[in-house]
Design a protein around this motif. Sequence first.
Motif, PDB file in Angstrom:
ATOM      1  N   GLU A  64       0.876  -1.305  -0.043  1.00  0.00           N
ATOM      2  CA  GLU A  64      -0.035   0.242   0.168  1.00  0.00           C
ATOM      3  C   GLU A  64       0.990   1.268   0.177  1.00  0.00           C
ATOM      4  OE1 GLU A  64      -3.031   0.467   2.551  1.00  0.00           O
ATOM      5  OE2 GLU A  64      -4.192  -1.240   1.939  1.00  0.00           O
ATOM      6  N   ASN A  65       2.214   1.232   0.614  1.00  0.00           N
ATOM      7  CA  ASN A  65       2.827   2.203   0.671  1.00  0.00           C
ATOM      8  C   ASN A  65       3.730   2.486  -0.777  1.00  0.00           C
ATOM      9  OD1 ASN A  65       5.005   0.511   0.602  1.00  0.00           O
ATOM     10  ND2 ASN A  65       5.552   0.947   2.710  1.00  0.00           N
ATOM     11  N   LEU A  66       3.412   1.687  -1.625  1.00  0.00           N
ATOM     12  CA  LEU A  66       3.770   1.507  -3.111  1.00  0.00           C
ATOM     13  C   LEU A  66       5.201   1.122  -3.161  1.00  0.00           C
ATOM     14  CD1 LEU A  66       2.547   5.078  -4.106  1.00  0.00           C
ATOM     15  CD2 LEU A  66       1.446   2.898  -4.533  1.00  0.00           C
ATOM     16  N   GLN A  67       5.746   0.516  -2.156  1.00  0.00           N
ATOM     17  CA  GLN A  67       7.055  -0.092  -2.422  1.00  0.00           C
ATOM     18  C   GLN A  67       6.726  -1.598  -2.477  1.00  0.00           C
ATOM     19  OE1 GLN A  67      10.175   0.645   0.209  1.00  0.00           O
ATOM     20  NE2 GLN A  67       9.565   2.868   0.032  1.00  0.00           N
ATOM     21  N   LEU A  68       7.958  -2.066  -3.357  1.00  0.00           N
ATOM     22  CA  LEU A  68       7.747  -3.461  -3.793  1.00  0.00           C
ATOM     23  C   LEU A  68       7.931  -4.249  -2.717  1.00  0.00           C
ATOM     24  CD1 LEU A  68       9.249  -3.424  -7.622  1.00  0.00           C
ATOM     25  CD2 LEU A  68       6.958  -2.551  -6.505  1.00  0.00           C
ATOM     26  N   THR A  69       7.346  -5.340  -2.415  1.00  0.00           N
ATOM     27  CA  THR A  69       7.839  -6.342  -1.554  1.00  0.00           C
ATOM     28  C   THR A  69       8.016  -7.821  -2.399  1.00  0.00           C
ATOM     29  OG1 THR A  69       5.405  -6.739  -0.846  1.00  0.00           O
ATOM     30  CG2 THR A  69       7.014  -5.272   0.472  1.00  0.00           C
ATOM     31  N   LEU A  70       8.782  -8.730  -1.673  1.00  0.00           N
ATOM     32  CA  LEU A  70       8.820 -10.093  -2.415  1.00  0.00           C
ATOM     33  C   LEU A  70       7.549 -10.856  -2.138  1.00  0.00           C
ATOM     34  CD1 LEU A  70      12.555 -10.859  -1.393  1.00  0.00           C
ATOM     35  CD2 LEU A  70      11.765 -10.353  -3.601  1.00  0.00           C
TER      36      LEU A  70
END
Length: 324
Positions: A64-70
């Motif tokens: 949701e914070n627009l960061q990519l997560t694996l």
Amino acid sequence: MLSTNNNLFSCYTLPIGYCFDEFEIEKVIGNGGFGIVYRAWDHRLKRSIAIKEYMPASLAVRAENLQLTLRRKELKKKFQHGLNDFIREAHFMSCFNHPCLPLLLRFWQKNATAYIATPFYNSLTLKAVLATQPKTINEYWLRNILPPLFDAINTLHQAGYLHCDIALDNILIQENGAPILLDLGSVRKMTKRLSNDAEVTIRPGFTPIEQYLVDEKAQQGPWTDIYALGATLYTLITGSPPPVSLVRNIEDHYQPLIKRQPAGYSAPFLHAIDRALTIQPLERPISIAQLATLTKIPVATSWENAALPDKLIETQSNSMMLET
Ligand SMILES: Nc1ncnc2c1ncn2[C@@H]1O[C@H](COP(=O)(O)OP(=O)(O)OP(=O)(O)O)[C@@H](O)[C@H]1O
Ligand SMILES: [Mg+2]
């Protein structure tokens, strides 16, 4: 105010209106397996640019914070490997200053991923030209786009690199007909063979036999890109790609263009494409210069000879402004 992109990939893409300093995301224009390309507005220079984001959808999701997560923590090595290739792509773009290779405006890392900004080229890919304006394609038209394209590919070869992913969706044709060869992400150092763990982009119909047989005595060289370029021209002329090289290597059902005789094409031009598509690597033209001689098409060797579009010249001077 940010709005959600109205397309299938909206959960992966950055929202419309998202800003990186002076760059504001306006539209998603490309969505491959490893990256998303956006058109953005540069508020400072008042022009459109293209921003490519490293986003391997099979490995990562956007939080949701627009960061990519694996997707899973075991995918970290693969994600990092792809990110390194993306950084290499930016590095190559910064090394080659050619009117038909994309111009690197900026590279940065954010949102646990990386971004490449280039000018936005008002253009269609060859894939889109074939799909929407097939009647545009004839020998005269191809002869006009080939000299600067030959020169762009030759520039990589002369520096000891292969593009390794020449295909219809990696060549843009600008409004005035000038081509741009995209996607330097697959560029590889020219070596006799690739190591077993090297990632190879496989495109059925376009990938020559030596790129499949990386662990054997498969010699890669300019002829490797020449096969893919031949497949690109073959597809533009006939409407479909040549048979897959791996299959051709067992039983070859390739129908030479010189026999098919598509209307309006000269014999030397068709013969040169057939030669480029020879299965055996060393029976192909071994250099762009040799292909140019066979097709009787010049390699446009300099900026002036490449019949540069006004827009591109404008872009170049803008980039100089950026650097000062
Ligand atoms: N600078 C640009 N100007 C206009 N359109 C662009 C630009 N860069 C890319 N595009 C569009 O976006 C599409 C995808 O771009 P590109 O080939 O660089 O990435 P990709 O194929 O998704 O990347 P990868 O193969 O690394 O996953 C292109 O086919 C083209 O339609
Ligand atoms: Mg591409």
